[in-house]
Design an enzyme around this catalytic site. Structure first.
Site, PDB file in Angstrom:
ATOM      1  N   ASP A   1      20.701 -34.423  28.333  1.00 33.09           N
ATOM      2  CA  ASP A   1      20.873 -32.970  28.388  1.00 33.09           C
ATOM      3  C   ASP A   1      19.706 -32.211  27.780  1.00 33.09           C
ATOM      4  O   ASP A   1      19.858 -31.063  27.369  1.00 33.09           O
ATOM      5  CB  ASP A   1      22.201 -32.570  27.703  1.00 33.09           C
TER       6      ASP A   1
ATOM      7  N   GLU B   1      19.768 -24.658  20.312  1.00 33.75           N
ATOM      8  CA  GLU B   1      19.803 -23.884  21.561  1.00 33.75           C
ATOM      9  C   GLU B   1      20.688 -22.645  21.435  1.00 33.75           C
ATOM     10  O   GLU B   1      21.709 -22.673  20.738  1.00 33.75           O
ATOM     11  CB  GLU B   1      20.370 -24.767  22.685  1.00 33.75           C
TER      12      GLU B   1
END
Ligand code: NAD
Length: 358
Positions: A233, A61
């Site tokens: 998450d 990410e």
């Protein structure tokens, strides 16, 4: 920046030494202050959900944010099975840059910074959401984040007993070993999630598995508990049974990102949630009745990493930590990049690659 035209570089050991010199509880408190300050000026930031690249075993990410004066981004991965390769589940590095010129002020490891800022943010949220006087915490998942979560709740909320459970008993034993001797803190290893939750005021779920796990079911949750849900998450990666969510007050970091990645991905897209900045600024309550179940549905937001980088940069500058490196080309004549390259190749005038700091 202009006095040196060099970027401060902190590798993982530089950061570890810096945090060690300050002490983890003090670092957590300073970081929590930075996170709070930045969440209180929420409107000043250009925000976006992080950009995620998913693969069968993990995710990579990029997390950018800017307040118009500084720009920051974090690179981070999440690979729950990395232990097989003797590598951490979560590894990160981050950059802080000045917006006026775009110059990168600092490049640093953020693996430790991620653990610290996650724990500091969890404790900040719990401070506003858990029942006053909460002193017993269940900690489900005793991996890399566990000590930091424990120390943050101990230092910032007064948690004195942590009932620790992990499917890997060695993980729980390591946690107990690492934190043996912390005054006023007792780690109680237990064999089941139920035993961990017995008598707990706060429950932190910090497990890693790339799946829709059900670590907690509704029958385990008692009135008044605060759930600090850290491990869910990513899309398809959750820890709580959805019926727990349906009966609780839910606080998230940045709603557009958490709708995709958090526990609330299991709820309808319009299910009510509150953002953390609203709670920290007093615009919304963190808790209603004492019997209410509250949930901090944490996924990790770029603003927390900006806070961590801001804190790290100030602390590293004050303590002369790390090195100065020539991270980007800085030709004396800025438009003569080619000429500078040719100069740099000449053995006599080769530029130094890095400069050690005193
Ligand atoms: P880790 O791999 O070091 O530790 C995870 C631990 O969970 C391991 O000890 C593992 O044995 C245990 N575990 C897995 N499944 C379990 C289960 N069903 N019951 C009990 N224990 C179980 O990972 P970490 O760095 O500690 O991170 C933990 C989780 O937190 C990850 O999912 C990570 O993505 C997430 N995380 C979230 C944030 C955030 O900001 N919300 C920040 C960092 C990490």
């Amino acid at each position: 920046m202009k006095d040196t035209a060099m970027t401060r570089f902190l590798d993982a050991t530089d950061v570890a030494k810096l945090v060690g010199a300050i002490g983890v509880p003090v670092a957590l408190a300073q970081l929590a202050d930075h996170v709070r300050q930045d969440f209180l000026r929420w409107e000043q930031f250009e925000k976006s959900a992080r950009l995620a690249s998913h693969s069968p075993l993990g995710v990579i990410e990029l997390m950018p944010v800017s307040d118009g004066v500084q720009y920051a981004f974090k690179y981070v991965n999440g690979h729950p099975r990395n232990a097989r390769f003797a590598m951490p589940t979560v590894m990160a590095c981050g950059m802080l840059a000045e917006v006026e010129t775009g110059f990168p002020l600092m490049l640093a490891d953020l693996t430790l910074g991620t653990a610290l800022r996650t724990a500091a943010t969890s404790a900040l949220a719990a401070h506003a959401m858990a029942r006053p006087g909460s002193s017993v915490m269940a900690l489900i998942g005793n991996g890399a984040q566990a000590e930091f979560q424990t120390l943050a709740f101990h230092a910032m909320l007064g948690v004195r007993e942590v009932r620790a459970y992990d499917i890997d008993r060695e993980a729980t034993a390591r946690l107990a070993r690492n934190l043996a001797g912390v005054p006023g803190l007792s780690i109680v290893p237990v064999n089941t999630v139920q035993a961990a939750l017995a008598g707990a005021d706060i429950v932190s779920t910090v497990t890693a598995d790339k799946t829709r796990a059900t670590i907690l079911t509704p029958d385990m949750v008692r009135p008044g508990m605060h759930l600090n849900a850290i491990g869910g998450d990513c899309p398809g990666k959750t820890e709580l049974h959805p019926d727990i969510l349906r009966q609780a007050r839910i606080v998230v970091e940045y709603e557009p990102q958490t709708r995709l990645e958090g526990e609330i991905q299991q709820l309808a897209p319009d299910a009510p949630v509150t953002e953390l900045w609203q709670v920290l600024s007093g615009r919304a309550p963190g808790r209603g009745a004492a019997s209410e179940v509250t949930i901090f549905d944490s996924v990790g937001f770029a603003l927390e990493d900006y806070s961590a980088l801001r804190w790290l940069y100030a602390t590293a500058c004050a303590r002369h930590a790390g090195r100065h490196v020539e991270l980007v080309a800085m030709p004396p004549d800025p438009r003569n990049l080619y000429g500078w390259m040719m100069e740099a190749q000449a053995p006599r005038s080769a530029a130094p690659q890095e400069t050690a700091l005193a």
